[in-house]
Design a protein around this motif. Structure first.
Motif, PDB file in Angstrom:
ATOM      1  N   ASP A 132      -7.155  -0.763   8.054  1.00 52.60           N
ATOM      2  CA  ASP A 132      -6.268  -1.406   7.074  1.00 52.60           C
ATOM      3  C   ASP A 132      -6.976  -1.589   5.735  1.00 52.60           C
ATOM      4  OD1 ASP A 132      -4.226  -1.496   8.892  1.00 52.60           O
ATOM      5  OD2 ASP A 132      -4.642  -3.563   9.546  1.00 52.60           O
ATOM      6  N   GLN A 133      -8.226  -1.992   5.765  1.00 50.48           N
ATOM      7  CA  GLN A 133      -8.981  -2.162   4.523  1.00 50.48           C
ATOM      8  C   GLN A 133      -9.143  -0.837   3.793  1.00 50.48           C
ATOM      9  OE1 GLN A 133     -12.663  -4.036   5.603  1.00 50.48           O
ATOM     10  NE2 GLN A 133     -11.729  -6.035   6.025  1.00 50.48           N
ATOM     11  N   THR A 134      -9.397   0.213   4.579  1.00 50.69           N
ATOM     12  CA  THR A 134      -9.552   1.541   3.965  1.00 50.69           C
ATOM     13  C   THR A 134      -8.247   2.001   3.329  1.00 50.69           C
ATOM     14  OG1 THR A 134     -11.225   2.112   5.635  1.00 50.69           O
ATOM     15  CG2 THR A 134     -10.242   3.921   4.394  1.00 50.69           C
ATOM     16  N   ARG A 135      -7.130   1.774   4.018  1.00 47.47           N
ATOM     17  CA  ARG A 135      -5.830   2.158   3.453  1.00 47.47           C
ATOM     18  C   ARG A 135      -5.538   1.362   2.177  1.00 47.47           C
ATOM     19  NH1 ARG A 135      -2.238   2.344   9.062  1.00 47.47           N
ATOM     20  NH2 ARG A 135      -2.966   4.409   9.765  1.00 47.47           N
ATOM     21  N   THR A 136      -5.842   0.075   2.184  1.00 53.01           N
ATOM     22  CA  THR A 136      -5.620  -0.744   0.991  1.00 53.01           C
ATOM     23  C   THR A 136      -6.457  -0.248  -0.180  1.00 53.01           C
ATOM     24  OG1 THR A 136      -5.138  -2.673   2.384  1.00 53.01           O
ATOM     25  CG2 THR A 136      -5.702  -3.083   0.071  1.00 53.01           C
ATOM     26  N   LEU A 172      -9.089  -1.414  13.760  1.00 53.92           N
ATOM     27  CA  LEU A 172      -7.802  -1.502  13.057  1.00 53.92           C
ATOM     28  C   LEU A 172      -7.933  -2.257  11.734  1.00 53.92           C
ATOM     29  CD1 LEU A 172      -5.369  -2.225  16.040  1.00 53.92           C
ATOM     30  CD2 LEU A 172      -5.580  -0.104  14.728  1.00 53.92           C
ATOM     31  N   ALA A 173      -8.711  -3.332  11.753  1.00 56.29           N
ATOM     32  CA  ALA A 173      -8.923  -4.085  10.516  1.00 56.29           C
ATOM     33  C   ALA A 173      -9.639  -3.236   9.475  1.00 56.29           C
ATOM     34  CB  ALA A 173      -9.731  -5.358  10.812  1.00 56.29           C
ATOM     35  N   GLN A 174     -10.643  -2.471   9.925  1.00 61.26           N
ATOM     36  CA  GLN A 174     -11.356  -1.592   9.001  1.00 61.26           C
ATOM     37  C   GLN A 174     -10.436  -0.501   8.459  1.00 61.26           C
ATOM     38  OE1 GLN A 174     -14.850   0.142  10.713  1.00 61.26           O
ATOM     39  NE2 GLN A 174     -15.534   1.090   8.797  1.00 61.26           N
TER      40      GLN A 174
END
Length: 213
Positions: free
Chosen positions: A51-55, A47-49
């Motif tokens: 979120d980083q990709t979406r950002t 999930l953290a990865q």
């Protein structure tokens, strides 16, 4: 040394309070409970990865939109500058031709525009008109200091405002750009004539009014 009794196999110890199947099920449950924390950690990392990709995707999209807007603004500026340079070049060329057009106008007024000279003069005027040159300035129109240049001044009893009474030299424009103002002679209302004109207008209105019964 003891002797083993043939025909008998050793069996694992079985708790008194459960069967072998129940024991295996309990061991499997313990293993599953031990593996659960590792699975949760993996999900959190994913999930953290994500979120980083979406950002990162949002930032790249914003950069692309900004670059596209800057490119469109650049194209508009280039087109505007190109049109402006063209208008300046055309205005400069036509400004140099104005004395020739003045000579043609004077020759026409004096009846000297005949023969081959007339054909050449009309062709030149046609080309200038196609390039956007427009002549302006007429007798009787109100004086406008933004497009007229007054060279002569007088008073006249038959005008109610400052009026162009003679066109000494026509003006020229290209679109909204004035490249030479019209040089004119102007006349202003004669001092003391304005009240008389108002009285005459008032008398005309009274004489034309219907009589009351």
């Amino acid at each position: 040394m003891s002797e083993e009794t043939p025909g008998f196999e050793e069996k694992p110890d079985v708790p008194a309070d459960g069967t072998p199947d129940e024991t295996e099920a309990a061991d499997s449950a313990d293993k599953a409970e031990g593996a659960a924390p590792a699975g949760d950690a993996t999900d959190v990392a994913l999930l953290a990865q994500l979120d980083q990709t979406r950002t990162a995707l949002g930032e790249r999209t914003a950069d692309l939109q900004r670059l596209q807007a800057e490119y469109q603004n650049y194209r508009r500026r280039v087109e505007r500058d190109r049109v402006s340079v063209k208008e300046i070049a055309v205005a400069s060329l036509l400004t140099e031709l104005l004395p020739v057009l003045d000579d043609i106008g004077r020759a026409r007024d004096h009846g000297e525009l005949v023969g081959g000279f007339k054909s050449v003069a009309e062709s030149l005027e046609t080309v200038a008109a196609k390039m956007g040159l427009q002549q302006f300035g007429k007798e009787g129109e109100p004086f406008d200091p933004t497009i007229h240049e007054a060279l002569m001044h007088s008073y006249a009893p038959d005008v109610t405002e400052t009026t162009c009474v003679a066109i000494l030299q026509p003006g020229y424009r290209i679109g909204e750009r004035t490249i030479r103002p019209a040089r004119v002679a102007v006349a202003e209302p004669q001092p003391g004539a304005a009240p008389a004109a108002k009285d005459e207008k008032k008398a005309d209105e009274e004489s034309g009014a219907p009589e009351e019964g």
